[in-house]
Enzyme design. Sequence first.
Site, mmCIF file in Angstrom:
data_model
loop_
_atom_site.group_PDB
_atom_site.id
_atom_site.type_symbol
_atom_site.label_atom_id
_atom_site.label_comp_id
_atom_site.label_asym_id
_atom_site.label_seq_id
_atom_site.Cartn_x
_atom_site.Cartn_y
_atom_site.Cartn_z
ATOM 1 C CD1 TRP A 45 0.822 0.131 2.946
ATOM 2 C CD2 TRP A 45 -1.201 -0.200 3.860
ATOM 3 N NE1 TRP A 45 0.834 0.105 4.315
ATOM 4 C CE2 TRP A 45 -0.382 -0.316 4.668
ATOM 5 C CE3 TRP A 45 -2.614 -0.507 3.795
ATOM 6 C CZ2 TRP A 45 -0.901 -0.465 5.900
ATOM 7 C CZ3 TRP A 45 -3.108 -0.751 5.260
ATOM 8 C CH2 TRP A 45 -2.038 -0.729 6.189
ATOM 9 C CD GLU A 46 -0.895 4.518 1.919
ATOM 10 O OE1 GLU A 46 -1.048 5.366 1.048
ATOM 11 O OE2 GLU A 46 -1.776 4.264 2.525
#
Length: 546
Positions: free
Chosen positions: A383-384
């Site tokens: 994620w990110e």
Amino acid sequence: EGCKYIGPHEVKSPSGFKEAYQKYQEGQWVGLSFPTKYGGQDFPHSVSVFHTEILGTACQSWSSYTGLSKGAARTLIAHGSDELKNLFVPKLVSGEWMGTMCLTEPHCGSDLNQVSCRAEKREDGRYNINGTKIFISCGEHDITPNIVHLVLARIPGGPSGTHGISLFAVPKHFVERDGTVDYQNYNGANIGRIEEKMGYHGTPTCEINFENAVGYLIGREHKGMPQMFTFMNGARIGAATMGVNAAEKSFQNSLQYAKNRRAFRTAKGAIDSSYPADPIIVHPDIRKMLLTQKAIAEGGRAMLYSCALLNDQLLKHMEIDDTKSVELIESQLGFLTPILKGFLTERGIEAANLGIQIYGGHGYIKGNSQEQIFRDTRISAIWEGTTQIQALDLLRRKIFGNGIEDLRVINSHCIALQEFCKNIRKGTNNKDIQIHTEILHSKATEWMELTRRISIETKKNPNALGAASVDYLMYAGYITLAEYWLIMEEHADKHLVNKTGNHSIEFYQAKLQVAKFVFSTLLTRVEHHKLNALAHVSTIMDLQPE
């Protein structure tokens, strides 16, 4: 215990989460580093980073709730109108409400060019938001009565791609302009489901269907992407912190287990003949795994805290409109952020995996919770922005951002690193430190040459940059890790020589010993990554898809 989906507006959090959060809110921890005018305590941003690491090591799933709220508040402070700041920020800073970030859609993850969520302007100046967002952490829960979703959406008639995306604040319960909240009705942010995941079960990962949900535009139309990067860059540092958390917790667990678990004798004979076997910590490969965990945890912490202090400096220079210093520090943070996010998450996963290996069969079962650390941490490299996206950001945007032949960014960084090594070399009589400065100095030269060769290959074949990028990021990560271990080694040696410092002699001696391990065992991994980065792109791209 994980979260439980009850209905479109109800998700039950794990037992004890709500009660723990109430204590946390009562202590005013949420607003630790926010301005007092919003109800915060105005501590430096770095204090919040220190605090976040402690929380995450204790319980990563629980700490994510508070981290998202802080990101939402900072984004609104940076880009929202005074009206929006007054409506939402004090509630987020006090912890009365929480926040989320809503980017991903079913057909697009990191490629936000494809965002299709729509925002249509109402007569009252607000917007009706329609569309589906997925993988929304903490998108629904029973911990706070209201949740402020920061949502990327398109206003009809805007430019295509990311230049046509706007950012909106969409509360779970509608908030009037005067601050009145209708807690009896919902604002069209309906939860379709929560995901069944590999790990991170204490955090609900939601599908949110926005159906004429009323939202407030944050800032100007079509400027949503640069605004959301305020949130995303903070979240990337948060993900890097997860890597440090995993390494620290895995090391603590593994160390205790290795001291007490007995298996086999040492190569030199029995340590204690009153037992049938010796503690496994006496075996060389167990020690190697423990040292790797410790080196990642403590070196990664130094990398993180250094960036946090840079951010403190950035905010100070912003306050006095020192544009030149702001641009310099932003450039430094921009260079370091993908290294921290990409490298520390991957190394945190490695440290958690080593913990399972140290435990052996007991690491594979759930009773000791070491496997949970691995499962919870695995998401951090995804994620990110995945590791691959961080690598492309570093190489394509941060290093070659001014052109594939422009090597000024990396040359400037490496020359500064060499000067740093020279200064430490001059100021120490410690032979090990002198040797380490020479090694790191030579790696800086090698780093510049590696970048030059990737530049040449990319001019011949654009795919060469993508093929080299992840190995390049890891190469950069190990050199940066060694740099911070050199800093710690120098400080520890000075304290031992001068008989100063607040820690025990054993503490400083351990720093010196781990630094030796880093330079002899971990930094040598860059050779593997250098060879991979320079492998001919045809070995990757010539095989046709089946």
